[in-house]
Design a protein around this motif. Sequence first.
Motif, mmCIF file in Angstrom:
data_model
loop_
_atom_site.group_PDB
_atom_site.id
_atom_site.type_symbol
_atom_site.label_atom_id
_atom_site.label_comp_id
_atom_site.label_asym_id
_atom_site.label_seq_id
_atom_site.Cartn_x
_atom_site.Cartn_y
_atom_site.Cartn_z
ATOM 1 N N ASP A 8 8.334 -28.070 21.030
ATOM 2 C CA ASP A 8 8.850 -29.392 21.531
ATOM 3 C C ASP A 8 9.063 -28.967 22.953
ATOM 4 O O ASP A 8 9.755 -27.942 23.446
ATOM 5 C CB ASP A 8 10.116 -29.648 20.806
ATOM 6 N N ILE A 13 16.134 -29.720 21.091
ATOM 7 C CA ILE A 13 15.646 -30.149 19.991
ATOM 8 C C ILE A 13 15.073 -28.798 19.236
ATOM 9 O O ILE A 13 15.525 -28.363 17.926
ATOM 10 C CB ILE A 13 14.521 -31.028 19.933
ATOM 11 N N ASP A 52 6.041 -31.089 18.034
ATOM 12 C CA ASP A 52 5.968 -32.575 18.468
ATOM 13 C C ASP A 52 4.594 -33.084 18.826
ATOM 14 O O ASP A 52 3.969 -32.092 18.727
ATOM 15 C CB ASP A 52 6.979 -32.616 19.680
ATOM 16 N N ILE A 78 6.654 -33.203 14.078
ATOM 17 C CA ILE A 78 8.019 -33.946 14.079
ATOM 18 C C ILE A 78 7.831 -34.923 15.343
ATOM 19 O O ILE A 78 7.778 -34.282 16.566
ATOM 20 C CB ILE A 78 9.228 -32.778 14.270
ATOM 21 N N ALA A 80 8.737 -38.790 17.756
ATOM 22 C CA ALA A 80 9.118 -40.106 17.990
ATOM 23 C C ALA A 80 8.501 -41.322 17.442
ATOM 24 O O ALA A 80 8.766 -42.411 17.455
ATOM 25 C CB ALA A 80 9.766 -40.224 19.461
ATOM 26 N N SER A 82 6.606 -43.181 14.993
ATOM 27 C CA SER A 82 7.210 -43.296 13.757
ATOM 28 C C SER A 82 6.549 -44.368 13.044
ATOM 29 O O SER A 82 6.746 -44.460 11.723
ATOM 30 C CB SER A 82 8.627 -43.567 13.668
ATOM 31 N N LYS A 101 11.238 -38.804 14.435
ATOM 32 C CA LYS A 101 12.494 -38.625 15.256
ATOM 33 C C LYS A 101 13.267 -39.937 15.121
ATOM 34 O O LYS A 101 12.699 -41.037 15.303
ATOM 35 C CB LYS A 101 12.181 -38.138 16.540
ATOM 36 N N PRO A 102 14.794 -40.148 15.246
ATOM 37 C CA PRO A 102 15.292 -39.031 15.214
ATOM 38 C C PRO A 102 15.544 -38.555 13.535
ATOM 39 O O PRO A 102 15.255 -39.081 12.849
ATOM 40 C CB PRO A 102 17.118 -39.605 15.524
#
Length: 230
Positions: A8, A13, A52, A78, A80, A82, A101-102
């Motif tokens: 990431d 993080i 990420d 993982i 953001a 989404s 994320k989150p």
Amino acid sequence: MKVILIIDDEKEIRELLAIYLKNYGYVTYEAANGQEALDIFHKKQIDLVLADIMMPEMDGTQLLRNLRQNSHVPFLFISAKSGDMDKINGLQLVADDYISKPFNPLEVVSRVQAIFRRTESYALAERQEPELIEIGDVALDLLSCKLYKSRLQKDTTSYEFKILALLMKHAGRVFTKAHIYEQVWGEEYMGDENLIMVYVSKIRDKIEDNPRKPSYLVTIRGLGYRFEKR
């Protein structure tokens, strides 16, 4: 101990995930981008990758494509991003899971534990799978993908072999045409009954003493097919 590579571009993080994973007994390495992660991956024995998607130099999807050229290491996104399509696209790249994320760090740990449980159960199943299935005078060698009838080898197509393997592994169980198709072809069954019937007929020609009166691969009216136990 399992080794996890965390990737990431946000240092906070990476450090947060590392703290939680180490508390559960995992060893961790960290990278700020895909290129740095590749360098670590080729130098260390990595058991799982947490990455990420949006990163400089090489993003998560590029990294996964690169790794999948010669590795099946479990991979968890993982990100953001989404949206449903983002998740679908990530999983279609053969990622094992996707967290938005989150996130709750404990959820990440739970997902990691679940992936390891699955991979370990698959490995155990493969180790326990017999190399040779023999029922009556029909034998199926799962390692060399060969069929024998009365000790004489019979040529089979890949789909004939896969259908036989499915039915003989579960001798005595009834399989519908839909189940056979979805298990062997890996696609949703669209109702083409003739396709399965043709393959069953070809298989009977190779394993039955009298294909018109099968004693091994029998039809269960209104349901499907069953390979008889002996």
